[in-house]
Motif scaffolding. Structure first.
Motif, mmCIF file in Angstrom:
data_model
loop_
_atom_site.group_PDB
_atom_site.id
_atom_site.type_symbol
_atom_site.label_atom_id
_atom_site.label_comp_id
_atom_site.label_asym_id
_atom_site.label_seq_id
_atom_site.Cartn_x
_atom_site.Cartn_y
_atom_site.Cartn_z
ATOM 1 N N ALA A 228 0.848 -1.190 0.000
ATOM 2 C CA ALA A 228 0.000 0.000 0.000
ATOM 3 C C ALA A 228 0.885 1.241 0.000
ATOM 4 O O ALA A 228 1.848 1.322 0.770
ATOM 5 C CB ALA A 228 -0.903 0.008 1.228
ATOM 6 N N VAL A 229 0.569 2.192 -0.881
ATOM 7 C CA VAL A 229 1.276 3.468 -0.839
ATOM 8 C C VAL A 229 0.759 4.264 0.366
ATOM 9 O O VAL A 229 -0.323 3.985 0.886
ATOM 10 C CB VAL A 229 1.107 4.253 -2.158
ATOM 11 C CG1 VAL A 229 1.929 3.600 -3.271
ATOM 12 C CG2 VAL A 229 -0.352 4.349 -2.575
ATOM 13 N N ASP A 230 1.523 5.253 0.811
ATOM 14 C CA ASP A 230 1.237 5.894 2.096
ATOM 15 C C ASP A 230 -0.096 6.634 2.131
ATOM 16 O O ASP A 230 -0.658 6.835 3.206
ATOM 17 C CB ASP A 230 2.368 6.850 2.480
ATOM 18 C CG ASP A 230 2.257 7.324 3.918
ATOM 19 O OD1 ASP A 230 2.101 6.465 4.808
ATOM 20 O OD2 ASP A 230 2.280 8.549 4.155
ATOM 21 N N ASN A 231 -0.617 7.038 0.972
ATOM 22 C CA ASN A 231 -1.920 7.723 0.920
ATOM 23 C C ASN A 231 -3.089 6.748 0.925
ATOM 24 O O ASN A 231 -4.242 7.149 0.774
ATOM 25 C CB ASN A 231 -2.013 8.592 -0.333
ATOM 26 C CG ASN A 231 -1.760 7.819 -1.622
ATOM 27 O OD1 ASN A 231 -0.623 7.419 -1.875
ATOM 28 N ND2 ASN A 231 -2.802 7.596 -2.420
ATOM 29 N N ALA A 232 -2.818 5.460 1.124
ATOM 30 C CA ALA A 232 -3.845 4.422 1.006
ATOM 31 C C ALA A 232 -4.900 4.509 2.099
ATOM 32 O O ALA A 232 -4.682 5.069 3.175
ATOM 33 C CB ALA A 232 -3.195 3.037 1.025
ATOM 34 N N ASP A 233 -6.038 3.903 1.810
ATOM 35 C CA ASP A 233 -7.116 3.724 2.772
ATOM 36 C C ASP A 233 -6.562 2.998 4.008
ATOM 37 O O ASP A 233 -5.808 2.021 3.878
ATOM 38 C CB ASP A 233 -8.224 2.887 2.123
ATOM 39 C CG ASP A 233 -9.324 2.533 3.086
ATOM 40 O OD1 ASP A 233 -10.169 3.389 3.349
ATOM 41 O OD2 ASP A 233 -9.313 1.384 3.586
ATOM 42 N N PRO A 234 -6.915 3.455 5.220
ATOM 43 C CA PRO A 234 -6.378 2.827 6.435
ATOM 44 C C PRO A 234 -6.625 1.325 6.513
ATOM 45 O O PRO A 234 -5.762 0.572 6.981
ATOM 46 C CB PRO A 234 -7.104 3.567 7.562
ATOM 47 C CG PRO A 234 -7.445 4.904 6.982
ATOM 48 C CD PRO A 234 -7.737 4.641 5.532
ATOM 49 N N GLY A 235 -7.782 0.878 6.047
ATOM 50 C CA GLY A 235 -8.078 -0.548 6.070
ATOM 51 C C GLY A 235 -7.174 -1.344 5.148
ATOM 52 O O GLY A 235 -6.815 -2.494 5.452
ATOM 53 N N LEU A 236 -6.794 -0.757 4.023
ATOM 54 C CA LEU A 236 -5.886 -1.433 3.095
ATOM 55 C C LEU A 236 -4.492 -1.537 3.699
ATOM 56 O O LEU A 236 -3.821 -2.567 3.561
ATOM 57 C CB LEU A 236 -5.828 -0.685 1.757
ATOM 58 C CG LEU A 236 -5.108 -1.425 0.630
ATOM 59 C CD1 LEU A 236 -5.926 -2.633 0.183
ATOM 60 C CD2 LEU A 236 -4.840 -0.496 -0.559
#
Length: 227
Positions: free
Chosen positions: A190-198
């Protein structure tokens, strides 16, 4: 350590800047990776295919959140049979919410909406009426889609068409619609801007966001000899 044979990667928010401009260094890294790269997006086939062509990839794309799969630029796509139930759900919701439909007739397996309504409100309304349909918010659009179709089922189909196991893939993404792809792939970033759940289910989370995060991820993968 296991060697991976292919990469599946989201487009918007993952190989772009925040304003959806393509990150050229991320594109260059993908083009020079040396393994098959599959673009996996909630967007339509023509958008995904054009992106693949512009980057210099081979046209392997999973579009419409797994509903439309193409193994190359001149091949007939595999299209799921899910539009009829989505149309019924859209018709039901249209009588209750102010919906703005996107993409016209380009979508073949799901319906995209402008983000002027709340996805959870739409989902609750559909569940109350007994629809087996989900509404997801990718931060770029709302998607009315079949619960049976997602980027995970799409990646499983693509892997089969490529004579690979789905665990042979590394997946990179940023949004809620990447969850199922992460769950079936052999490794998820996951890239750092990803959805917290991801981020919670990812094997690795980059320190950088958007396209810069993908560059970071690919550099780490190559340095650690994942391919």
């Amino acid at each position: 350590m296991m060697k991976f044979k292919a990469l599946a990667i989201d487009i918007d928010g993952t190989i772009t800047y925040s304003d959806r401009r393509l990150h050229f260094l991320a594109a260059e890294h993908l083009r020079n990776l040396g393994i098959p790269v599959v673009l996996a997006t909630g967007n339509v086939l023509c958008y995904a295919a054009a992106t693949s062509k512009l980057i210099g990839l081979g046209g392997k794309v999973i579009s419409e959140n797994g509903g439309v799969i193409s193994t190359g630029f001149d091949t007939n796509p595999h299209i799921s049979e899910s539009m009829e139930e989505c149309e019924k759900a859209f018709s039901y919701l249209s009588n209750r919410f102010d919906l703005i439909r996107l993409d016209g007739d380009l979508r073949k397996t799901e319906i995209a909406l402008r983000r002027n309504v709340n996805a959870d409100d739409l989902q609750a309304s559909l569940e109350g009426a007994g629809f087996y349909i989900e509404v997801i918010d990718t931060q770029f659009a709302l998607h009315i889609k079949s619960k049976k179709v997602n980027k995970g089922t799409g990646l499983e189909k693509m892997a089969s068409l490529m004579d690979l196991d789905v665990s042979d893939f590394i997946a990179i993404g940023d949004s809620v619609n990447d969850r199922e792809m992460f769950e079936v792939a052999g490794y998820g970033i996951a890239v750092d801007n990803a959805d917290p759940g991801l981020k919670l289910i990812a094997d690795h989370v980059t320190s950088m966001s958007f396209g810069e995060g993908t560059v970071e991820a690919l550099q780490i993968l190559c340095r650690r000899d994942f391919f």
